[in-house]
Write a protein that holds these residues in place. Structure first.
Motif, mmCIF file in Angstrom:
data_model
loop_
_atom_site.group_PDB
_atom_site.id
_atom_site.type_symbol
_atom_site.label_atom_id
_atom_site.label_comp_id
_atom_site.label_asym_id
_atom_site.label_seq_id
_atom_site.Cartn_x
_atom_site.Cartn_y
_atom_site.Cartn_z
ATOM 1 N N GLN A 1 44.892 34.915 37.346
ATOM 2 C CA GLN A 1 44.150 33.752 36.834
ATOM 3 C C GLN A 1 44.224 32.543 37.754
ATOM 4 O OE1 GLN A 1 45.431 32.446 32.964
ATOM 5 N NE2 GLN A 1 45.078 34.456 32.054
ATOM 6 N N GLU B 1 32.898 39.240 45.319
ATOM 7 C CA GLU B 1 33.052 40.034 44.107
ATOM 8 C C GLU B 1 34.354 40.806 44.247
ATOM 9 O OE1 GLU B 1 29.074 41.275 42.792
ATOM 10 O OE2 GLU B 1 30.040 43.124 42.097
ATOM 11 N N GLU C 1 41.062 29.490 41.587
ATOM 12 C CA GLU C 1 40.784 28.075 41.837
ATOM 13 C C GLU C 1 41.276 27.648 43.226
ATOM 14 O OE1 GLU C 1 39.998 25.921 38.395
ATOM 15 O OE2 GLU C 1 41.529 24.442 38.907
ATOM 16 N N PRO D 1 40.559 39.344 36.234
ATOM 17 C CA PRO D 1 40.244 37.947 35.903
ATOM 18 C C PRO D 1 41.081 37.369 34.769
ATOM 19 C CG PRO D 1 38.427 39.414 35.314
ATOM 20 C CD PRO D 1 39.379 40.215 36.136
ATOM 21 N N SER E 1 38.646 29.016 45.687
ATOM 22 C CA SER E 1 37.329 28.375 45.671
ATOM 23 C C SER E 1 37.411 26.951 46.216
ATOM 24 C CB SER E 1 36.698 28.419 44.270
ATOM 25 O OG SER E 1 37.464 27.680 43.363
ATOM 26 N N GLN F 1 37.539 46.719 36.889
ATOM 27 C CA GLN F 1 37.311 45.307 36.531
ATOM 28 C C GLN F 1 36.539 44.647 37.668
ATOM 29 O OE1 GLN F 1 41.395 44.106 36.303
ATOM 30 N NE2 GLN F 1 41.418 44.170 34.070
ATOM 31 N N LYS F 2 35.506 43.895 37.315
ATOM 32 C CA LYS F 2 34.700 43.244 38.350
ATOM 33 C C LYS F 2 34.464 41.790 37.978
ATOM 34 C CE LYS F 2 32.280 47.549 39.482
ATOM 35 N NZ LYS F 2 30.999 48.275 39.563
ATOM 36 N N ASN F 3 34.739 40.896 38.907
ATOM 37 C CA ASN F 3 34.373 39.494 38.664
ATOM 38 C C ASN F 3 34.054 38.789 39.971
ATOM 39 O OD1 ASN F 3 37.286 39.252 39.323
ATOM 40 N ND2 ASN F 3 37.037 37.116 38.714
ATOM 41 N N ILE F 4 33.450 37.624 39.841
ATOM 42 C CA ILE F 4 32.948 36.898 41.008
ATOM 43 C C ILE F 4 33.690 35.580 41.158
ATOM 44 C CG2 ILE F 4 30.928 35.711 41.978
ATOM 45 C CD1 ILE F 4 29.185 37.794 40.624
ATOM 46 N N ILE F 5 34.163 35.328 42.369
ATOM 47 C CA ILE F 5 34.844 34.062 42.664
ATOM 48 C C ILE F 5 34.053 33.329 43.743
ATOM 49 C CG2 ILE F 5 36.973 33.032 43.564
ATOM 50 C CD1 ILE F 5 38.566 35.147 42.262
#
Lengths: 187, 456
Positions: B372, B337, B376, B366, B379, B199-203
């Motif tokens: 989840q 990432e 926030e 994510p 960031s 799984q890959k996501n960007i924060i």
């Protein structure tokens, strides 16, 4: 929801349908999908959950950037890792989480818009109708966060009374690396 | 390994300025570490190019030609198994114009061919073909000097790591007992495989805020309260706020989180592996499995009591009792990432594997019910660090300063037993300043802090 009254009585296979019956079924299916999307956009998660069948499979495999010769590995297979691989119980947890007072990722709540298009009825088998559609889930959060998730999905709808229940939703996203801090949204 | 000696632009960050960014004795951290562009560039040089970076587990590359893309800092590398069975790590940049050889993130290859002019390379990086070598170059090109640039690769328990630093110590020395215990946790239930699908996501956050958070057992009850109330897991049951075990190792290595008490471990030590399996079934609701005897050797007598989170410095988090690993890849001062790897014991029954995979999907990544809520927080913490007046306030990491004792175990392990604390974070940031201030490995070796003993 209003679409619940719209399902025409249909025979068990697409080939058996007359053009008029096909149009009526297409209409009923689309209205169901739009009404369901409207519930999610209105944050009526509990009402949305009422159209979910108890044997739902809600799944989003992982997509990878691969060469043409490796396309068989583009998506992870069922049972391997995924972003979503939910049954009824898990989906209900997602709903409960969205309703919880301390679901910080959704408080302040996101604004979402669920678009469904290119709806095609692929198959009818008994009470179950398999459809293929394109989706675009647009989400904004806080003041400047914007997420846009686009893809194709396969849904299976099961006739239930005069409407449908959602039996399967398999989501094939067009992103490989998810460009979002989370996916706290129901697709 | 670096082809040219680098001219390092420190952006004015000399040793004194870097040392002043974090005060271990008070837990005050300068917020500029989350946003300063010059510090970020220096991290690429002094932490990522210099350190040992996680590349893959052996099970991810089954056959010769299997490859995947990973990163050393912001350098893309091809991680590939060659015909001799060796895992090579090669900079993904053609020696002609710099184009990327691989544009897919994983796949199978016989050679790597550049899509620009067709230069092609073997799986070990050798330049095997240059179109027009005779006709256009008129044979005036030395292919032997133009192979893909290799990184140094070493492995431990099947985990392959790479560094660009020729003067780096061995992987084993870099990991130390704490890093080895951390990787041992992943293998504690036997031989493992990585499940297909990362799984890959960007924060939008600085990578260190994500690392900081893995040691943070203080936020769980509050940040993740909704995962508890939704019925996903019983937070109170897994947290053990008054039984926290922290292990500290050289070069910033640390493990922190709930610990099995000495008394409980003494009882477990008396049990056969069969009895431990039975016990795991009884406490299945907590998601905890009791480790078999063979784990003692992999994790050591103190380490085996840890149910916490190892971080392999700088950016590899091991979680869920070794069932998942998360790599935090820097993408600029304000972007990270996240890559999630899921682990299952090779020999375990398909049903158990399936349950483990689903647990991983539902907790982290994510869309995970726990994860989840983190993005926030991270960031917004990163964002406020950029603002003029907020930036001057610093980050508060003072929990437990001077209140606990680091003791040394029979095998030389340095550990702390206490309540919820911020020792892991402080050790990480003080390690970070030492890595950042040292100009080369000789300096880092000479000047890095000994692992603490006594009051911490």
């Amino acid at each position: 929801m209003s679409a619940v009254e719209r399902t025409p009585k249909a025979p068990s296979s697409w080939a058996d349908l007359s053009p008029a019956e096909r149009a009526a079924l297409q209409y009923a299916v689309e209205q169901f999908l739009y009404d369901e999307a409207a519930l999610l956009d209105a944050r009526k998660y509990r009402e949305w959950f009422a159209v979910v069948a108890e044997d739902i499979h809600y799944w989003m495999p992982i997509r990878r950037t691969v060469t043409r010769s490796d396309l068989e590995f583009e998506f992870t297979k069922p049972g391997a890792m995924a972003y979503f691989d939910d049954d009824y119980e898990l989906l209900e947890m997602r709903v409960k989480k969205l309703e919880a007072k301390s679901a910080w990722s959704e408080d302040p709540p996101s604004r979402s818009r669920h678009f469904v298009s290119n709806v095609r009825i692929l198959d009818i088998e008994g009470d179950e109708i398999t459809i293929d559609a394109c989706f675009h889930v647009y989400r904004t959060r806080l003041n400047t966060d914007v997420d846009s998730w686009v893809g194709r999905r396969t849904d299976v709808l099961r006739r239930s009374g005069t409407s449908f229940k959602l039996l399967k939703r398999h989501l094939f996203l067009d992103q490989t690396v998810i460009a979002s801090k989370n996916m706290s949204t129901i697709f | 390994m670096t082809p040219n000696s680098q001219i390092v632009d420190t952006g004015g960050w000399d040793k004194a300025a870097i040392d002043a960014l974090f005060d271990r004795t008070t837990g005050w951290l300068d917020r500029r570490v989350f946003c300063d562009a010059a510090l970020y560039r220096l991290e690429m040089e002094r932490i990522f190019a210099r350190g040992w970076n996680f590349m893959c587990h052996d099970s991810q590359l089954s056959n010769a030609g299997d490859y995947l893309i990973n990163y050393i800092g912001e350098d893309q590398v091809i991680v590939v198994r060659d015909e001799a069975g060796r895992v090579n790590v090669l900079l993904n940049t053609c020696r002609h114009r710099g184009n990327a050889l691989c544009r897919a993130e994983q796949g199978r290859a016989k050679t790597f061919v550049c899509s620009y002019h067709g230069w092609n390379y073997a799986l070990d990086g050798k330049l095997i073909g240059v179109p027009g070598q005779k006709t256009y170059y008129r044979d005036d090109i030395d292919r032997t000097r133009l192979g893909l640039v290799p990184a140094r690769v070493e492995s431990y328990l099947g985990f392959h790591f790479a560094t660009m630093a020729e003067d780096a110590p061995s992987l084993s020395e870099f990991l130390g007992d704490v890093g080895r215990t951390g990787l041992g946790m992943v293998c504690a239930f036997g031989d493992i495989e990585v499940v297909d699908g990362i799984q890959k996501n960007i924060i939008d956050c600085n990578w260190k805020i994500a690392v900081d958070n893995l040691f943070d057992w203080y936020h769980v009850m509050y940040s993740h309260a909704s995962a508890g109330s939704a019925g996903m897991l019983n937070l109170a049951e897994i947290l053990h706020p008054n039984n926290q075990l922290v292990l500290l190792g050289e070069y910033g290595q640390a493990i922190s989180g709930p610990g099995i008490t000495k008394e409980m471990q003494a009882r477990i030590d008396q049990m056969s592996d069969e009895q431990r399996i039975e016990m795991s079934k009884e406490i299945a609701s907590s998601g905890v499995r009791v480790r078999p005897r063979s784990a003692d050797e992999l994790m050591g007598p103190v380490g085996v009591r840890s149910m916490g989170h190892p971080n392999i410095f700088p950016n590899l988090w091991i979680t869920l009792n070794g069932m998942q690993m998360c790599l935090r890849l820097p993408r600029g001062p304000h972007r990270t990432e996240l890559w999630w790897y899921t682990i299952v014991p090779r020999g375990s029954p398909p049903k158990l594997k399936q349950r483990m995979i689903r647990t991983a999907i539902h907790l982290f990544g994510p869309a995970g019910l726990l994860e989840q809520d983190d993005g926030e927080n991270w960031s917004q913490s990163s964002r406020s660090s950029q603002a003029r007046s907020s930036q001057q306030l610093g980050v508060n990491l003072k929990m437990g300063v001077g209140k606990d004792e680091a003791v040394v175990g029979g095998n030389g392990e340095h550990y702390i037993e206490t309540c919820v604390n911020e020792h892991g974070q402080r050790w990480f940031y003080s390690g970070w300043t030492e890595w950042m201030a040292a100009r080369d490995w000789a300096e880092l070796r000479a000047n890095h802090s000994p692992v603490p003993e006594g009051t911490v």
